[in-house]
Design a protein around this motif. Structure first.
Motif, PDB file in Angstrom:
ATOM      1  N   GLU A  80       3.732 -10.523 -27.507  1.00 11.63           N
ATOM      2  CA  GLU A  80       2.592 -11.427 -27.303  1.00 11.63           C
ATOM      3  C   GLU A  80       1.486 -10.736 -26.515  1.00 11.63           C
ATOM      4  N   LYS A  81       1.857  -9.901 -25.548  1.00 12.04           N
ATOM      5  CA  LYS A  81       0.878  -9.232 -24.703  1.00 12.04           C
ATOM      6  C   LYS A  81       0.198  -8.064 -25.415  1.00 12.04           C
ATOM      7  N   TYR A  82       0.968  -7.234 -26.114  1.00 11.59           N
ATOM      8  CA  TYR A  82       0.426  -5.996 -26.664  1.00 11.59           C
ATOM      9  C   TYR A  82       0.228  -6.020 -28.180  1.00 11.59           C
ATOM     10  N   GLY A  83       0.835  -6.960 -28.872  1.00 10.24           N
ATOM     11  CA  GLY A  83       0.705  -7.019 -30.320  1.00 10.24           C
ATOM     12  C   GLY A  83      -0.198  -8.154 -30.751  1.00 10.24           C
ATOM     13  N   ASP A  84      -0.083  -8.513 -32.011  1.00 13.98           N
ATOM     14  CA  ASP A  84      -0.826  -9.650 -32.536  1.00 13.98           C
ATOM     15  C   ASP A  84       0.138 -10.560 -33.293  1.00 13.98           C
ATOM     16  N   GLY A  85      -0.386 -11.605 -33.898  1.00  9.30           N
ATOM     17  CA  GLY A  85       0.458 -12.551 -34.615  1.00  9.30           C
ATOM     18  C   GLY A  85       1.251 -11.915 -35.742  1.00  9.30           C
ATOM     19  N   GLU A  86       0.633 -10.984 -36.432  1.00 12.86           N
ATOM     20  CA  GLU A  86       1.317 -10.295 -37.531  1.00 12.86           C
ATOM     21  C   GLU A  86       2.498  -9.478 -37.006  1.00 12.86           C
ATOM     22  N   ASP A  87       2.282  -8.761 -35.894  1.00  8.48           N
ATOM     23  CA  ASP A  87       3.376  -7.994 -35.287  1.00  8.48           C
ATOM     24  C   ASP A  87       4.526  -8.914 -34.904  1.00  8.48           C
ATOM     25  N   TYR A  88       4.196 -10.027 -34.258  1.00  7.15           N
ATOM     26  CA  TYR A  88       5.207 -10.965 -33.783  1.00  7.15           C
ATOM     27  C   TYR A  88       6.053 -11.483 -34.944  1.00  7.15           C
ATOM     28  N   GLU A  89       5.388 -11.931 -35.998  1.00 15.19           N
ATOM     29  CA  GLU A  89       6.128 -12.499 -37.129  1.00 15.19           C
ATOM     30  C   GLU A  89       6.884 -11.433 -37.916  1.00 15.19           C
ATOM     31  N   LYS A  90       6.415 -10.205 -37.908  1.00 17.02           N
ATOM     32  CA  LYS A  90       7.135  -9.112 -38.565  1.00 17.02           C
ATOM     33  C   LYS A  90       8.466  -8.854 -37.852  1.00 17.02           C
ATOM     34  N   ILE A  91       8.468  -8.982 -36.537  1.00 17.79           N
ATOM     35  CA  ILE A  91       9.668  -8.702 -35.749  1.00 17.79           C
ATOM     36  C   ILE A  91      10.589  -9.921 -35.663  1.00 17.79           C
ATOM     37  N   PHE A  92      10.018 -11.112 -35.430  1.00 20.67           N
ATOM     38  CA  PHE A  92      10.828 -12.301 -35.132  1.00 20.67           C
ATOM     39  C   PHE A  92      10.813 -13.364 -36.219  1.00 20.67           C
ATOM     40  N   GLY A  93      10.057 -13.164 -37.268  1.00 23.08           N
ATOM     41  CA  GLY A  93       9.995 -14.154 -38.334  1.00 23.08           C
ATOM     42  C   GLY A  93       8.826 -15.103 -38.145  1.00 23.08           C
ATOM     43  N   GLU A  94       8.596 -15.910 -39.167  1.00 25.88           N
ATOM     44  CA  GLU A  94       7.455 -16.821 -39.177  1.00 25.88           C
ATOM     45  C   GLU A  94       7.553 -17.853 -38.061  1.00 25.88           C
ATOM     46  N   VAL A  95       6.396 -18.159 -37.461  1.00 20.31           N
ATOM     47  CA  VAL A  95       6.318 -19.130 -36.376  1.00 20.31           C
ATOM     48  C   VAL A  95       5.508 -20.323 -36.875  1.00 20.31           C
ATOM     49  N   GLU A  96       5.973 -21.523 -36.511  1.00 24.23           N
ATOM     50  CA  GLU A  96       5.257 -22.736 -36.918  1.00 24.23           C
ATOM     51  C   GLU A  96       3.917 -22.837 -36.203  1.00 24.23           C
ATOM     52  N   GLU A  97       2.963 -23.460 -36.882  1.00 21.06           N
ATOM     53  CA  GLU A  97       1.641 -23.686 -36.269  1.00 21.06           C
ATOM     54  C   GLU A  97       1.695 -24.852 -35.332  1.00 21.06           C
TER      55      GLU A  97
END
Length: 121
Positions: free
Chosen positions: A104-121
């Motif tokens: 969350e601090k160093y990446g972006d939404g795409e990075d986050y979802e690539k690593i941990f899967g899709e996040v709900e809005e």
């Protein structure tokens, strides 16, 4: 020894970071065998940690067994042939929640979802 990254980071300076390994709590953490998930270069203006020098690079790795760790490298503004000199480095094992905070601090939404899967809005 291989190179994690060798990149021009601004008009005058390059960084080069080589692989690093460390044993922590009787477990090996090795940038040469782990998967690099993301990295970010942070210049003087963005750096919140003054003791890291004028610049730093942060890396997130995942071991084959699924464990995460961060590797941070600090650079001094002095350089040889326009390569910034490494002045400090630190490898830190991360829990899953610490890894999420890191992304969350160093990446972006795409990075986050690539690593941990899709996040709900």
């Amino acid at each position: 020894m291989s190179t994690i990254i060798r990149k021009q980071v601004n008009a005058f300076n390059w960084i080069e970071v080589n692989d690093f390994s460390k044993i922590i709590n009787r477990k090996k953490y090795d940038t040469a065998t782990a998967e690099l998930l993301l990295w970010e270069y942070i210049d003087t203006e963005k750096s919140e940690i003054a003791e890291w020098g004028y610049h730093k690079a942060v890396f997130l790795f995942q071991k084959k067994n699924g464990e995460f760790f961060s590797y941070m490298v600090g650079f001094d503004s002095l350089h040889i042939d326009n390569f910034l000199l490494i002045t400090r480095h630190q490898l830190t094992p991360l829990s899953e929640n610490e890894t999420k905070d890191f992304v969350e601090k160093y990446g972006d939404g795409e990075d986050y979802e690539k690593i941990f899967g899709e996040v709900e809005e």
